[in-house]
Design a protein around this motif. Structure first.
Motif, mmCIF file in Angstrom:
data_model
loop_
_atom_site.group_PDB
_atom_site.id
_atom_site.type_symbol
_atom_site.label_atom_id
_atom_site.label_comp_id
_atom_site.label_asym_id
_atom_site.label_seq_id
_atom_site.Cartn_x
_atom_site.Cartn_y
_atom_site.Cartn_z
ATOM 1 N N ILE A 187 0.815 -0.950 -0.036
ATOM 2 C CA ILE A 187 0.019 -0.020 -0.008
ATOM 3 C C ILE A 187 0.855 1.169 0.046
ATOM 4 N N GLY A 188 0.701 2.111 -0.915
ATOM 5 C CA GLY A 188 1.392 3.345 -1.054
ATOM 6 C C GLY A 188 1.859 3.890 -2.310
ATOM 7 N N ASP A 189 2.236 5.033 -2.542
ATOM 8 C CA ASP A 189 2.430 5.478 -3.899
ATOM 9 C C ASP A 189 4.011 5.512 -3.914
ATOM 10 N N SER A 190 4.548 5.431 -5.447
ATOM 11 C CA SER A 190 5.960 5.411 -5.563
ATOM 12 C C SER A 190 6.155 6.618 -6.297
ATOM 13 N N ASN A 191 7.573 7.509 -6.248
ATOM 14 C CA ASN A 191 7.983 8.336 -7.038
ATOM 15 C C ASN A 191 9.363 8.066 -7.114
ATOM 16 N N VAL A 192 9.597 7.985 -8.419
ATOM 17 C CA VAL A 192 11.048 7.701 -9.146
ATOM 18 C C VAL A 192 11.407 8.669 -9.938
ATOM 19 N N SER A 193 12.803 9.328 -9.608
ATOM 20 C CA SER A 193 13.296 10.127 -10.458
ATOM 21 C C SER A 193 14.775 9.730 -10.850
ATOM 22 N N GLY A 194 15.252 10.000 -12.085
ATOM 23 C CA GLY A 194 16.789 9.647 -12.530
ATOM 24 C C GLY A 194 16.686 8.234 -12.997
ATOM 25 N N LEU A 195 15.575 7.408 -13.052
ATOM 26 C CA LEU A 195 15.786 6.123 -13.416
ATOM 27 C C LEU A 195 14.585 5.924 -14.149
ATOM 28 N N GLU A 196 14.652 4.931 -15.097
ATOM 29 C CA GLU A 196 13.483 4.535 -16.250
ATOM 30 C C GLU A 196 13.431 2.947 -16.018
ATOM 31 N N LYS A 197 12.126 2.547 -16.147
ATOM 32 C CA LYS A 197 11.674 1.346 -15.740
ATOM 33 C C LYS A 197 11.954 0.358 -17.173
ATOM 34 N N ARG A 198 12.635 -0.710 -16.866
ATOM 35 C CA ARG A 198 13.079 -1.694 -17.876
ATOM 36 C C ARG A 198 12.725 -2.939 -17.322
ATOM 37 N N ASP A 199 11.545 -3.645 -18.026
ATOM 38 C CA ASP A 199 11.095 -4.911 -17.503
ATOM 39 C C ASP A 199 10.520 -4.598 -16.211
#
Length: 230
Positions: A187-199
């Motif tokens: 449960i919760g939100d994710s905040n991602v910076s400086g990375l990209e999703k790969r698989d």
């Protein structure tokens, strides 16, 4: 269903953090240092029952710590032994319940290769480890907020395993290294910076090309996750 599971997790985590209540007295301050001795690397295990824990680099010896507590059962137990080229340091304490004060301000040196294992049942955990010579890092936090700062210029890669129960988690990673991050949570939100999703991974542009790679596994049950490559 998820709300019920979250309630069970939170209740369990706080139960773990609480033990028999002890008499509350004036705050006791202790300062401890540990010399590395003949060891050329170290395994460091730090286990706190509940309170506020800060760990950073900059110690003149292998380990330095300031401890403030007002219940006798919270007096830290510190053990260090050298076997061959490896020193093993264990810092732990008992547990209590009720109103009490328990604060640890700790530091490690910046040269000794370290396998670091951190455990805090409940409380706030502040780790600034970008200048520590990490070989591996494991962090377990039952309930509370975690701030983990690994920014720096590591010369070798290492693995990171974070298990956070209930609370917000912020992880800052060095963009100068190759980064590979896997996350999971309830449960919760994710905040991602400086990375990209790969698989199934979050990676940065240096992943796969840099001679220095940091491999990160993050499990967070309840709370928001901030993941920043800087």
């Amino acid at each position: 269903m998820r709300s019920a599971a979250a309630g069970v997790i939170v209740a369990s985590l706080w139960t773990i953090a609480c033990g028999p209540s002890g008499p509350v007295g004036p705050v006791v301050h202790e300062h401890h240092t540990i010399e590395r001795g003949a060891a050329t690397s170290a395994r460091v295990e730090i286990s706190m029952s509940a309170g506020e824990l800060e760990l950073k680099s900059g110690a003149a010896t292998l380990f330095a710590g300031d401890f403030d507590f007002n219940v006798p059962v919270l007096k830290p137990a510190i053990d260090y032994a050298v076997n061959g080229a490896t020193g093993t340091l264990k810092v732990s304490q008992g547990s209590t319940s009720g109103n009490y004060e328990n604060t640890w301000r700790l530091s490690l040196d910046e040269t000794t290769p370290v396998d670091l294992n951190m455990n805090l049942a409940a409380g706030d955990l502040e780790l600034v480890l970008g200048r520590v010579n990490l070989r591996s890092l494991t962090v377990r936090l039952g309930a509370g907020d975690l701030n983990l700062d690994l920014r720096g210029t590591p010369s070798t890669g290492y693995s990171v395993n974070v298990q956070a129960g209930a609370g917000d988690t912020t992880i800052r990673l060095p963009a100068s290294a190759g980064l590979s991050v896997r996350t999971s949570g309830l449960i919760g939100d994710s905040n991602v910076s400086g990375l990209e999703k790969r698989d199934s991974r979050w990676i940065n542009p240096r992943a796969g090309a840099s001679p220095v790679t940091i491999d990160v596994q993050v499990q967070h049950a309840i709370g928001d996750l901030r993941l920043l490559a800087e």
